[in-house]
Structure formats: C-alpha cells, structure tokens
Design a protein around this motif. Structure first.
Motif, short mmCIF file in Angstrom:
data_model
loop_
_atom_site.label_atom_id
_atom_site.label_comp_id
_atom_site.label_asym_id
_atom_site.label_seq_id
_atom_site.Cartn_x
_atom_site.Cartn_y
_atom_site.Cartn_z
N HIS A 1018 34.13 45.96 24.68
CA HIS A 1018 34.98 46.20 23.83
C HIS A 1018 35.94 47.27 24.10
CE1 HIS A 1018 35.99 48.54 19.95
NE2 HIS A 1018 35.97 47.22 19.20
N SER A 1019 35.53 48.21 24.87
CA SER A 1019 36.50 49.39 25.07
C SER A 1019 37.73 49.12 25.83
CB SER A 1019 35.62 50.64 25.65
OG SER A 1019 35.15 49.99 26.72
N ASP A 1020 37.94 47.98 26.65
CA ASP A 1020 38.91 48.00 27.56
C ASP A 1020 39.05 46.33 27.92
OD1 ASP A 1020 40.55 48.07 29.66
OD2 ASP A 1020 39.27 49.22 30.91
N ARG A 1021 40.59 45.93 27.62
CA ARG A 1021 40.56 44.68 27.69
C ARG A 1021 40.74 44.30 28.99
NH1 ARG A 1021 44.36 41.26 24.66
NH2 ARG A 1021 44.62 42.78 23.27
N ALA A 1022 40.97 45.13 30.03
CA ALA A 1022 40.84 44.66 31.46
C ALA A 1022 39.43 44.45 31.87
CB ALA A 1022 41.41 45.69 32.47
N VAL A 1023 38.61 45.16 31.40
CA VAL A 1023 36.97 44.95 31.44
C VAL A 1023 36.65 43.67 30.91
CG1 VAL A 1023 34.85 45.66 31.40
CG2 VAL A 1023 36.80 47.54 31.96
N ARG A 1058 36.74 41.74 19.48
CA ARG A 1058 36.89 43.09 18.81
C ARG A 1058 36.20 42.82 17.40
NH1 ARG A 1058 39.50 47.54 20.78
NH2 ARG A 1058 40.33 48.03 18.94
N HIS A 1059 36.80 41.65 16.73
CA HIS A 1059 36.33 41.38 15.33
C HIS A 1059 34.85 40.92 15.50
CE1 HIS A 1059 40.47 41.57 14.50
NE2 HIS A 1059 40.87 40.44 14.84
N VAL A 1060 34.65 40.32 16.35
CA VAL A 1060 33.07 39.66 16.33
C VAL A 1060 32.43 41.11 16.58
CG1 VAL A 1060 31.41 38.81 17.63
CG2 VAL A 1060 33.32 37.59 17.50
N HIS A 1062 32.92 43.86 15.66
CA HIS A 1062 32.80 44.77 14.06
C HIS A 1062 31.88 44.05 13.30
CE1 HIS A 1062 33.98 45.54 10.11
NE2 HIS A 1062 34.17 46.85 10.56
N LYS A 1063 31.74 42.87 13.43
CA LYS A 1063 30.88 42.08 12.60
C LYS A 1063 29.45 42.51 12.90
CE LYS A 1063 28.63 37.62 12.18
NZ LYS A 1063 28.35 36.53 13.32
N TRP A 1064 29.16 42.59 14.12
CA TRP A 1064 27.92 42.82 14.60
C TRP A 1064 27.40 44.19 14.17
CZ3 TRP A 1064 28.86 40.83 20.07
CH2 TRP A 1064 28.69 39.48 20.37
N HIS A 1065 28.30 45.30 14.32
CA HIS A 1065 28.21 46.57 13.82
C HIS A 1065 27.78 46.43 12.09
CE1 HIS A 1065 29.06 49.48 16.89
NE2 HIS A 1065 29.48 48.43 17.54
N TYR A 1066 28.74 45.55 11.58
CA TYR A 1066 28.49 45.53 10.10
C TYR A 1066 27.04 44.98 9.79
CZ TYR A 1066 28.86 43.76 5.53
OH TYR A 1066 28.21 43.63 4.20
N LYS A 1067 26.62 43.91 10.46
CA LYS A 1067 25.18 43.38 10.56
C LYS A 1067 24.12 44.41 10.55
CE LYS A 1067 25.91 38.98 9.69
NZ LYS A 1067 25.26 37.96 8.63
N LEU A 1068 24.34 45.20 11.72
CA LEU A 1068 23.51 46.03 12.02
C LEU A 1068 23.49 47.36 10.82
CD1 LEU A 1068 24.00 47.06 15.76
CD2 LEU A 1068 22.06 45.87 14.79
N THR A 1069 24.39 47.53 10.18
CA THR A 1069 24.36 48.46 9.24
C THR A 1069 23.69 47.92 7.80
OG1 THR A 1069 26.50 49.13 9.83
CG2 THR A 1069 25.96 50.06 7.68
N ASN A 1148 40.42 50.44 11.34
CA ASN A 1148 41.58 49.87 12.03
C ASN A 1148 41.74 49.86 13.62
OD1 ASN A 1148 42.09 52.52 11.71
ND2 ASN A 1148 44.03 52.18 10.50
N GLU A 1149 41.30 51.27 14.07
CA GLU A 1149 41.12 51.36 15.36
C GLU A 1149 39.92 50.58 16.38
OE1 GLU A 1149 41.08 55.39 16.55
OE2 GLU A 1149 42.49 56.33 14.75
N PHE A 1150 38.89 50.32 15.65
CA PHE A 1150 37.95 49.65 16.16
C PHE A 1150 38.26 47.98 16.43
CE2 PHE A 1150 33.76 47.23 16.42
CZ PHE A 1150 33.26 48.14 17.31
N HIS A 1151 39.07 47.58 15.49
CA HIS A 1151 39.72 46.21 15.61
C HIS A 1151 41.00 46.02 14.80
CE1 HIS A 1151 38.03 44.20 11.81
NE2 HIS A 1151 37.63 45.30 11.57
N HIS A 1152 41.68 45.29 15.26
CA HIS A 1152 43.15 45.21 14.79
C HIS A 1152 42.90 44.53 13.27
CE1 HIS A 1152 47.29 44.65 14.34
NE2 HIS A 1152 47.09 43.60 14.06
#
Length: 1374
Positions: A1018-1023, A1058-1060, A1062-1069, A1148-1152
C-alpha cells in the motif's frame, strides 16, 4: 474228670491264642479254686505254659495276687484251701521273692515262705522308714573340707593336656565314695568351677552331661544361683549367663524351666516398653511446641536429674539372651525374643551388638566369596566352634535359613554396626548382579523386606554417615524406581511411628530443619547447605518434607534451597524426587485457587523447583515423567506445568507468546541461533541435562505417549476436564497443554537422533486415524521426521553421485523430497473427505504442513545481530583488566567458537532455503486444481491449512503469513491472493471469540504479518507494481484460458488496491468495536490482545483509530472495578495507541477520495436504517465486490458455513446483531443487509441475465450464474421485511443513550465517510463490472452500470429517513 480237664486245657489254649494271657490263667486257676480241676493237672499245665514267655512267672504272680485278695474275702474255706494248695504246688514255677512282693503276709505264712506274718510286717515298716524318711548324713564342706578341696583341685587342674572329662569323672566318683560327699553339692561345685573357667565348654559340658541324671536338679541349681543375684543392687555375672546358655544349647536344661527363675516378669517388660513409647511421643510433642526460654532450661535440668537418678535394673532375661547370641544358639534366643515386645530386646545395645556379631560369623563365607569389593582386604573372622550353632551361609539361598529372620529381629538397631550394614548392602548388590532373574523372585522379596524393615530405619539412626548412604544407593539403583519409591514411602510414612527411638529422631530432625530453614538466605547458602547435607544423610524424607512445605508457601526460597542441595548423596537426590512427586500428588491440596480461575501457587512453586533441581543435579526423571503421564491418562492436565518447567530448564527450550520481534526472527534460524537469540533467559550448559532427559524418555518409552496424551488432552481440557471450571481457567489449562506439547515436541525434534525419532513416531495417517491425534499436532510431530528423512536421503544421493555443482545438488534434493514425500501425499488423502481434494492437491496440503520458517527464509538480520553481540563481548573481555588471563582466553575462545558456528549455520541455512524455493517453484503448477471456484479453493486453504496452523505457535503464525506471500510470489496458478487476504481480514469476529489467550496472541501475530505485507504494498506504487502488478493473485477477472500476464485490464490497479486496503482496515475496526461492545470477557480480552499485536500496522487511518480509542477508553472506565485484568489490558493498549497517533493519516491520504458528484446532505449520504452492515460504499468497497463477484460461484457453501456459525452464536446477542446479513458472500457475512449493496446486486443480476443470453459464456460461468440467481432469492425477501429496519431503529435509540466521550471523533469520521460515498460509487463502477465478471462473464459497458446503480440508490435512499451522524456511525460500527 479227665475229659473235662482236657476240655478246660483246650479252651485255655484257645483263649491263650485269642485273648489276653492273664485272663486265661485267671480262669484256669479259678477252676482249681472251685474244685472243677485238679491241682496237679493245673500245676502241670502252668508248668507247660511257662515256656511260652519269659515274663510268665511275673504274670502268674499277678494272677495269684488277685486271687489272694478275692479268696481272702470268701466265706468258703475249701476255696481258700484249694488256692493255697495251687500256689504251694506252683512254688517251683514262681520265685519266692516275687511271691513275697505281691501276696499278703498271712498267705505267705500259710505257704511257709515266712515264719510269722507279724514280724514280717514290722520289718517292712522299718525298711520303708529307712528308705523314705531317714536323712542320710553327708560330709559337709564346713565340717570336713579335705574331700571338697581335692574335688576343687581335680576340677581346677590344667586342661590343656590329655585330660578328659571321663577321667575326671571317675576321680570325682572316687572322692564322693571316699569322703562321703554330697552329690548335689559336688554338682554345685562343678558349676561354680565351670563359671570361673567358662572358656572350657568342651570339657565341662561332657562332664556335666555324664555326671547328672535329672535335668530338673540342674535347672533348680541354676535358678537358685540367678535368684541369689536378684537383690536390689545385685548384678548377675556374665559367666553365669554363659554357662546357662551353654547348658541350654546342649539341651541339658529346658528354657521353660529356667525362664521362670529369671527377672523381671514379662508383664513388667511390656509396661516398660509402653512407657518408652509414651516418653518418646512426649519428647516429640515438646519439640514441636513453642516454649519460653526459661521453660526450656527447666525441662533440660529435669531431664538431666532423671538421667542421673535412673539406673536400669538388672534384666536377667536380656543377659541370658546376650549369652545365647554370643555362643550362636539362635533357636533359644529367638524364643526369648518372642516373649518380649517387638524390637525391645535389640533396643539394648549389647543385644544388638551380639546379634550383629552372630550375623557377621554366619555371613562371612558368602561375603568373602561374592561381595568383597576389589582391592579390599578385611580381617578374617573365626567361625563358631559349637556344632549346635547355625551353619555359615555358603550361597545366597542359605541366607533365607536364618540371616533374614535375624535381621528382621534386629530392625533399626543395625545402626550399631555400620560394617555389618555395608556387608548386607554389598551382598544385596552382588545378588542383583549375579543371580538370574527367573530364580531370584523369592530372595528379591526378602531383600526388599530387609531394605524396608532394617536398612532404611537403621540409616535413620546412624548419625551423619554419608558413606553408608552412598553404599545403600549402589544397591537401590539396581531396583526399578517403582520398588525404590515404595520403600521411600514406607520409610517416610510408617517406619518412624513404629519405634520409640525413631519417633524422637523424627522430632529432632524437624526441629533442626526449622532452625536451618529460618536462617537460609542467598548469602549463607554454603554453610546452610552443609548443615542440610549432614541432616539429609540420615533422615532425608523428614527433612525434604519440611523443606517442600516451606517452598510451597514461600517461592522465594527456591533458588537458595536448590543451591544448598549440592552436598546431598545420590540416595538423597532420589529420595528428593520421590518427596516431590508425593507432594504433587497430595490429595488434600487443591490445584486451583479459591477463585477457580488460576492454578494454585503451591503447584507453580513445586513445578519451578522441579525444573531447577532436576537440571542442576543428576536425579532420575523416570518417576516424575511417569507421574505426569499417569495424570494425563486420568484426564488431568494441571501437572503439565511440571513437564513444561523441566523441559524449559533442562533443555533450554522456552515457550512464551510474549516474544519480541528479534526473538521471533531468531527462532526461524538454526539451533545455535535459537539458543543464542530466541529465548529471554540464556540457559547455558544444557547438553548434559538435556541428554539425561532424553535418555529417561527413551529408556522408559515415554516420548511418544506423552506427545499423544498432550495432543488429545487439549480437547479433553475443554470437553471433559473443563466441566464446571471457570472459562478463564479452562483457557489457561488449554494453553498450558498446547504450549507444553509444542515445547516437548521441539525438544524431541532437536535432541533425538534421526533413527530414534523415525523409530518412535508413526506416519501421519496412523497418528490421525488410529491414535486419534488432531491433524495440527500430528503434522507437528511428523514434520521433523520428514526433514530428517529428506536430509538423510539427500546426503545418501550426494555420496552415491559425487558432483559439486549447485544445480546437481538441487536436483538431488528434489529427488530426495519426491522419494520421501510421495508416501506422505498418499497418506494425507485419508485425513479428509474426497471432495476436499477437488480444491486442493494432497501435494500442496502436505507441502504446507511439512515446511517451517527455517525452510522459507534466512534471518540474516538475526545472525548479524548475534555475531555483532559476540564481537562486542570479545571487545569487552579485552578491555576488562580485572579478569584473569586464563579466564579471558577461555571466554574469547568460547565467543569465537560461537561466532564461527553461527556463520556456518547461516551459510548452511541459505543453501537449504535456495534448494527448498527451487523445489517449490517446480511444484507450484500442481498445487491447486481449476475444477472448482477460487473462493472454494481459498475456503479450503484457510480452513484446513492457515487457520489451524496460525494459532499453533508464534513461529507458525509467521509461517502462515509468509507462506501465503510465497504462494503469491511464486505466481501459483488458480490462487487468488486478493481473495485470500480479503477473507482473512473480513472474518475475524468468530475466530477471535473462539481463541484462548495464547491463541489470540498468535492469531494477532499472524494478522500483524499479513498487515505488514499489505502495508508494504500500500505504501509504494513501485513496490506494488513490482510484487503484485503482474501476478495472478491480483486478477479481478478469471478467464477460462488462464492467466494472461499482458492483460493489464484484468489486474487490480494500485489505487483500487488502496481502496481495498481501506476496506480491510474498516472491517478490522468494525469487528474490533463489536467485540469490545459485547461485554463478554473472552471477546474483550482476545480483541485487545489482537489489537496490541497488530498495532505496528493498524490502525493507520485517523478516524478509525479515534473510534477505537473512544471504545477502549470506555472499556477502561467500565472494567476498572469489575475486571482488573481487562482494565490492565485496555489501559496498556490505550497508551500504545495514543503513541501511534503520530503515524496515523487522514482517510483521504490513505486512499484517493473523489468529490461527490451531486450535493447531498450528510444525512442522505449516510446509510439507511437497514444499511448498518457497511458505510456508504467507496471504491474500496466496490473493489471488494470484485471479489464478491468472483466468490458468488460458491455462495451455497458459504450459506451453510454461515448457518453453522449463526447456530454457534445464538447465545450472544451482539453476535446476532452482526449476523443479520444476507450471507451472499463470506467476507461480508458478519454484516447486516446493505440496501446500496442490494441495489448493486440487482444491477449485477440484470447484467448477468443479459450475458447469459450470449453464447460465448463458459460452463463455469454458467454454473456460477445459476448459483448467483439462487442466492438472490433470500436477499430479495430480506429487503421486503421491515423487521430489520425496526431492530436497527431500536439499536439506534439504545446507542444514542450511551454516547461516549469521543463523540466528536465519531462525527468527524462519519463526515469523512459521508463525503466519500459518492466518490466511492464513481470509483466503484469499474470494480462493479469486475464483480459481475467474477463469474467469468463478459464485461458490461461502464456507463450503464454506473447509471443503473445510481438510480437504484436514489430510490432506495428516498424511502428511508436520514439518521443523525453519530447514530449512523454507531450503527455502522455495531
């Protein structure tokens, strides 16, 4: 008449033949008296009859005597005349003297045998008076001593020449005749001289035997002599005892006759014995009482006075007994001892020593032949001269003739003769080594009885004799531990109560032990240890019993006590092991605390002591291990704590779920790296102790049974042992059982040789199917075996074909793996139903379970870290000026050797990992089948592989995460990485709720590693592009033709990922908040543990972190007084969470996030009352539906699994709230119905119906479409029912009442979420098409999909009122 006479004679002869002769003669004479037979005829007949027998005159005289009496009473004179004539005629046949003895004087006078009857009578009276009434006058000693002087001279002459008792006896007879000496007085003088010359038994015994005629006379004389010494202050000389014993031995007197002359009476002896027991108990009671110092001094003074005043009276019975023992007359000695209380006689030192001396003499030949140690000489003992004494023992069988019986009479008083003690022990040792097993059973039981009744009690009375203790251990160690422990149990619990002396000794030992333990500290371990050692040599059971009781109360004594035990003997160490086991098995002690939630502290203290003692000292482990095994057999797992401590201390293998990241990394390396960096405590020098533990397990065949019992007992803890126990305690017992299994299995894997391990561990199918071992435990036990076998095969192939090229080595390694694992692939098929293998290949299943982290990656950082530590140690050693040079040299050599070992180990592991990865690269194409849907494949993979193993151990948790990543990196066909991660992060509520405390830690570590990978992508597009962009695991469309790496449209792009995420983080929360709100202890504790573990990577989004912070803060307030442990967990997490705030970013910084297309109030952008399962759908959620589309082929199977989970969670109201979803996809099965989602599903359904008409769809897509249509029916029905809306409105009202202090944070989060709704619908349109295409159908034009979705959303939102911001947030988080 002649005829009649002949008839009478014939009848007489017949009678003579048939009846008694006297009767016949009587009848014959009676016929003469009556006149029916002539006198001369009868006289002739009688003369003829006399020839028949020699004693016929006496018989005939008796008949005449009877007839004389009878005829004297008759009135007929002629009959009397006939009798007189007959007797007169028979004077020739019967002597006159015989007739004079038996006939009356008047009859004799008439016969002419005497002149006058009157004179005859007077003469008879005179003779009788002279014989019976007139005392003969003898020459007394004081009247004339010449005869007695000559007698004494005769008896006192030198006996060394040819003088015999026969010659002396003749001289004595001459003296008696010459000087008219009194014979009784002569006998008395003979006894007196014998008493003075008691060493000449061989002379005086024959003399007395020849001289005397009656035994009673001699017995009375001896009795008179004993009575003479029975004065108040009289003392019987030992010489008198000796001659009495010698006379008894030669049967010249009877013991019964002499015994009555001896004092004291038997009743007095019994009373004295009882008094001694009472005094001993009083002394013991005084020692246990707390007394004022003045009272103590008074008591001591009284005791001294009593000792001075009391002088034991002369006991003649004991004196005689001692004399009998000294001459070897065991038969009479045993008779005297039987008249007394048990051990009363031998409690007197003289008796005990005499009996010991007799035993020496009897055992001497056998001891010299069989038991003398090498190099020992010893002095020879002369055998007994008497033939009546017991014969010496020549063989072990001879010991049962009398030696064992004597020892039993001796009892604890063998302590008086340590040399005899050692001889008996050495004979026992020799017996155990020499005699064959089949012929020694009876003698073995005799030796065991002697050990129980004689040896151990005698050791208690020996004062500090370490040599005897070691000697006894040399004998005892030849017995199995069961025999030894039984002896120790008797010694400890029964022996001390049977003897007055031992009662005193026990009290004194306890008193001394108290004195030592009160003063024992870390500083004075050495002097205190010496005192403990001295005390333990004689009475170890009593000492250890007291020490263990103190340790159970004060666990800070463990370290000084263990250090102070260095002065014990080998026997004492063995006794200590028994005492520990007895303390552990004490039925009077509860193994749970009063709150029934934790294990008792006394058990924990004893377990810690076990580990420390058994590691430091060479104590046999078999008894302790068997005790733990027996407890497991009985379904009791408390005592596994002992095994855990023993393995940890002795093998250095520590099991803890609180490992640091560095330790966990070190645990993935080789054995040396594990030992150096994998544990909290560096336990060194475990080589010898671990070898002892291994030998004990192998020798007694306990290794595999312990593993199997622990594996089975895990479920037994829950279903059998749990019962009425508190849930918290059940969880702890389960964790303890599981951790001990992991620890014990690790010990066996690292310490057993390949042959030993393979020999003892059966194949995995046998373990599971026949031995009923759970699959995870079965593979855990089998895994080292497979690794051993593969390495052995690899080495064998290398030796067969010598080639140094790396490629050749890899091929040989792969060949070795195929040969070893092929049977395993066949064996695992029987572990599951056939339909399982439609999704997974047995090869993939076996590969997953047979590998470890050691096979997947090399922990270079851990190796470098440990090498650097060693370099720093070397540097510190060089700089240390105080350390001696020789010690410096040794330490530097040790550090350098360790450094070389670590570097060599790292190189070896690197080569191994390269070989394994090459093998996996070749195998990956055959791992997963394309028969079923990706969702079912992932379901089976998670269900049968990931979830069982990720909670097995901390290393396995990391392994599972890394294995998923590896499968992804290998580009494994038919493996959907995206779906796998989605299922892991979406479905954690029930997993968390069903974990124990330690399992939740491991599960949290697994999630942490998974999140670490997700965060890196998630942190780097190149990775992301490098590791995921062109990989089949991130396909959003599954085509029948397989993976086409060039088709970028099928891949999930970076922003959608990145959207996915965020969804996973939301599910965990959402899952976390749900668990925190249930109020259930297990839910709250486990989720807090999981959240703490995943804290480095979650939460990353600010509003999610704030929501969590508010809920945790509420837990802190609610649980502060009620459940302190939850409060501590919550406070700990809260503090760490606040520290992580600086690393959190806005959403908005975590995902567009795009701006909304149309303006809408926050209320209209919120989810409706029925839409509490999810917030407004973002692109991430839409992308999540891409997986839903791919998943819908197997929705039926998910519905079934969800139904099972619903049934399991009926008792939890909170779970019911969560479980109201339509069940259309597993990732969302914990959510309530979402109208927006339902609208999208309708649109997707329409698209599918259109696509179904297209002829180009694949069979799999058709099948998936049918399943989807079937699934839509229950969804529609749920939309129409208003009950869900009503329930949610009620929930909204309830939650509005219980708003928390973090309301502002929740509002902010809800606003952000509202603003993102429209942008999510825009961004989600792409992935919605992917969701539709997930069933392998062609894409629908993007604009159509977006428009239809928006129209349905508007219609849906218009039908519902907009709840407030805070309530909407709360409902969505519920």
């Amino acid at each position: 008449m002649p005829v009649e006479a002949e008839a009478v004679v014939e009848s007489a002869l017949c009678v003579f033949c048939l009846v008694d002769l006297q009767t016949a003669l009587y009848e014959l004479c009676w016929h003469v008296i009556q006149g029916s037979l002539k006198v001369d005829v009868a006289a002739g007949l009688l003369a003829d009859v006399l020839e028949l027998r020699d004693d016929m005159p006496s018989i005939l005289a008796d008949v005449f005597c009877i007839l004389d009496i009878e005829t004297g009473c008759l009135e007929e004179k002629h009959k009397r005349d006939h009798f007189t004539q007959l007797v007169g005629t028979c004077l020739i046949c019967v002597p006159d003297g015989m007739l004079k003895e038996r006939l009356d004087p008047e009859t004799l006078e008439s016969l002419g045998l005497i002149k006058q009857a009157q004179q005859f009578n007077q003469k008879i009276v005179k003779i009788k008076t002279k014989l019976f009434y007139k005392q003969q006058k003898f020459n007394l000693l004081r009247e004339e001593n010449e005869g007695y002087a000559k007698l004494i001279t005769e008896l006192g002459q030198d006996l060394s020449g040819n003088l015999t008792s026969h010659l002396v006896l003749e001289n004595i007879k001459s003296l008696i005749g010459c000087f008219n000496l009194d014979p009784n007085r002569v006998l008395d003088i003979i006894l007196e001289v014998y008493e003075c010359r008691s060493e000449h038994d061989e002379f005086f015994i024959p003399l007395i035997k020849s001289y005397m005629c009656e035994h009673q006379t001699l017995c009375h004389m001896l009795g008179f002599k004993f009575k003479f010494h029975q004065e108040p202050n009289g003392e019987t000389p030992s010489s008198l005892y000796h001659i009495a014993a010698a006379l008894l031995q030669h049967n010249l007197i009877a013991l019964e006759d002499l015994y009555v002359h001896l004092l004291p009476l038997d009743s007095s002896i019994v009373e004295e014995h009882k008094r001694e027991i009472l005094e001993a108990k009083q002394i013991a009671r005084k020692l246990t009482m707390v007394l004022v110092p003045s009272e103590k001094t008074e008591d001591k003074e009284k005791e001294k006075e009593e000792e001075k005043n009391e002088k034991p009276p002369d006991n003649q019975k004991l004196g005689l007994l001692e004399a009998l023992l000294r001459i070897g007359d065991w038969q009479h000695a045993q008779s005297i001892m039987d008249q007394m209380p048990a051990f009363y006689a031998t409690s007197h030192k003289a008796i005990a020593i005499a009996l010991c001396q007799l035993l020496h003499l009897i055992m001497e030949p056998l001891y010299r032949r069989a038991a003398v140690p090498k190099g020992a000489k010893g002095s020879l003992m002369m055998p007994l001269w008497s033939k009546q004494a017991l014969r010496p023992a020549e063989s072990f069988d001879d010991l049962s003739r009398g030696v064992f019986t004597m020892l039993c009479y001796l009892g604890p008083h063998l302590s008086h003769d340590p040399i005899l003690f050692a001889k008996i022990v050495r004979l026992g040792k020799s017996f155990m080594k020499e005699v064959r097993t089949d012929t020694r059973d009876s003698l073995l039981s005799c030796f065991l009885s002697i050990a129980d009744q004689v040896l151990l009690p005698s050791l208690s009375l020996m004062e500090c004799n370490a040599c005897m203790s070691e000697e006894l251990w040399g004998f005892f160690k030849l017995f199995p531990y069961q025999h030894r422990y039984r002896l120790y149990g008797q010694w400890k619990n029964e022996t001390y109560g049977n003897h007055p002396l031992l009662v005193k000794i026990k009290a004194q030992t306890v008193d001394r032990a108290k004195y030592i333990m009160k003063r024992l500290t870390k500083e004075n371990v050495k002097p205190s240890g010496r005192q403990i050692g001295k005390l333990s040599h004689s009475n170890p059971t009593i000492l250890f019993d007291y020490i263990l009781s103190q340790i159970q109360w004060y666990d800070n004594l463990i370290t000084p006590v263990v250090d102070s035990l260095k002065y014990l003997t080998s026997l004492n160490y063995d006794v200590l092991a028994y005492c520990i086991i007895e303390a552990l098995a004490n039925p009077e002690k509860e193994k749970m605390k009063h709150d029934d939630t934790t294990i008792s502290s006394w058990l924990q203290s004893l377990a810690s002591l076990c580990g420390a003692v058994f590691r430091k000292y060479p104590i046999e482990l078999a008894g302790l291990l068997q005790y733990v095994t027996n407890q497991l057999k009985a379904g009791k797992s408390f005592d596994l704590l002992i095994l855990k401590e023993v393995v940890q201390k002795m093998a250095g293998i520590e099991i803890t779920d609180e490992m640091t990241v560095e330790q966990l990394e070190a645990m993935t390396g080789g054995e040396q790296l594990k030992a150096e960096g994998g544990y909290f405590g560096q336990i060194r020098n475990t080589k010898k102790s671990s070898q002892r533990l291994k030998d004990a397990l192998l020798d007694h065949e306990l290794a595999l049974p312990l593993c199997l019992l622990m594996a089975q007992q895990r479920n037994g803890v829950v279903f059998s042992e749990g019962g009425e126990k508190h849930l918290k305690l059940v969880g702890k017992l389960y964790d303890q059982c599981h951790d001990t299994l992991v620890q014990f299995g690790g010990f066996l894997a690292s310490n057993l040789s390949t042959e030993d391990y393979i020999k003892r561990v059966p194949s995995v199918d046998v373990l599971c199917n026949q031995l009923h071992t759970p699959h995870d435990a079965a593979f855990f036990l089998s895994r080292p075996m497979y690794a051993h076998q593969i390495l052995s095969k690899y080495d064998e192939l290398k030796k067969a074909e010598k080639g140094n090229r790396q490629q050749q080595k890899v091929h040989k390694y792969i060949a070795a793996c195929e040969q070893i694992m092929a049977p395993v692939h066949e064996a695992v098929v029987s572990l599951h139903l056939p339909k399982v293998w439609d999704d997974l290949r047995p090869q993939f299943y076996a590969t997953f379970w047979s590998l470890t982290m050691y096979d997947l990656a090399v922990p270079h950082n851990a190796y470098d870290r440990e090498v650097n530590k060693l370099k720093m140690q070397i540097k510190a050693i060089d700089e240390n000026t105080e350390m001696p040079l020789n010690k410096k040299k040794k330490e530097k050599e040790r550090c350098t050797a360790l450094q070389d070992k670590l570097q060599e180990e790292e190189k070896k592991q690197l080569e191994h990992v390269q070989r394994v990865l090459h093998r996996l690269k070749l195998e990956k194409d055959n791992w997963l089948l394309a028969k079923s849907t990706k969702n079912e494949t992932i379901t089976k993979f998670l269900q049968l592989c990931i979830f069982p193993r990720c909670v097995f151990s901390a290393i396995d948790a990391v392994y599972c995460a890394r294995f998923v990543e590896l499968v992804h990196q290998q580009k494994t066909p038919n493996f959907c990485t995206l779906l796998c991660y989605d299922r892991v992060f979406s479905d954690i509520i029930y997993t968390v709720a069903s974990c124990t405390e330690n399992e939740s830690r491991r599960y949290g570590r697994f999630l942490c590693c998974m999140l670490e990978t997700v965060t890196r992508w998630h942190s780097d597009r190149a990775v992301y592009e490098k590791e995921c962009g062109n990989y089949p695991g991130f396909l959003t469309i599954f085509r029948a033709s397989g993976f086409d790496g060039g088709n970028k449209a099928d891949q999930l792009d970076y922003e959608n990922f990145r959207h996915v995420a965020h969804k996973w983080h939301y599910k965990l929360t959402k899952a976390s908040v749900h668990c925190l709100e249930t109020g259930e202890y297990t839910h709250i504790r486990n989720i807090l543990i999981v959240l703490t573990k995943i804290l480095p990577w979650y939460p990353k989004v600010l509003n999610l972190g704030q929501a969590l912070e508010c809920r945790v803060h509420k837990i802190c307030q609610e649980e502060k007084e009620k459940r302190p442990d939850l409060y501590a967990l919550a406070m700990g997490y809260s503090g760490q969470l606040k520290g992580r705030k600086v690393h959190m970013v806005p959403e908005n910084e975590f995902h567009h996030k795009e701006q909304p297309v149309r303006s809408a109030t926050p209320g209209t952008l919120q989810n409706g009352p029925g839409n509490t399962g999810k917030p407004a759908v973002t692109a991430a959620a839409s992308t999540g539906k891409a997986e839903e589309g791919a998943v819908e082929d197997s929705d039926k199977s998910k519905d079934k699994s969800q139904a099972v989970q619903k049934t399991a969670s009926k008792n939890s109201t909170a779970a019911n709230k969560v479980n109201n979803s339509n069940g259309s996809s597993t990732p969302n099965r914990y959510c309530t119905p979402d109208p927006q989602k339902e609208d999208k599903e309708k649109t997707t359904k329409e698209k599918k119906e259109k696509k179904d008409k297209n002829p180009g769809s694949t069979p799999e897509a058709k099948a998936g479409g049918k399943d989807k249509q079937k699934e839509e029916k229950p969804t529609d029905s749920k939309e129409k029912t208003p009950k869900a809306d009503k329930d949610k409105r009620k929930d909204d009202k309830k939650e509005e009442k219980s708003k928390i202090d973090g309301k502002s944070a929740e509002k902010e989060w809800s606003k952000e979420r509202d603003v993102s709704n429209d942008s999510k619908t825009k961004e989600g349109s792409k992935v919605e098409k992917s969701a539709g295409a997930g069933s392998m159908k062609s894409l629908v034009p993007r604009s159509e999909g977006v428009e239809s979705e928006r129209e349905q959303k508007r219609r849906k939102l218009d039908t519902h009122s907009s709840p407030s911001h805070s309530s909407a947030v709360k409902v969505s988080m519920a």
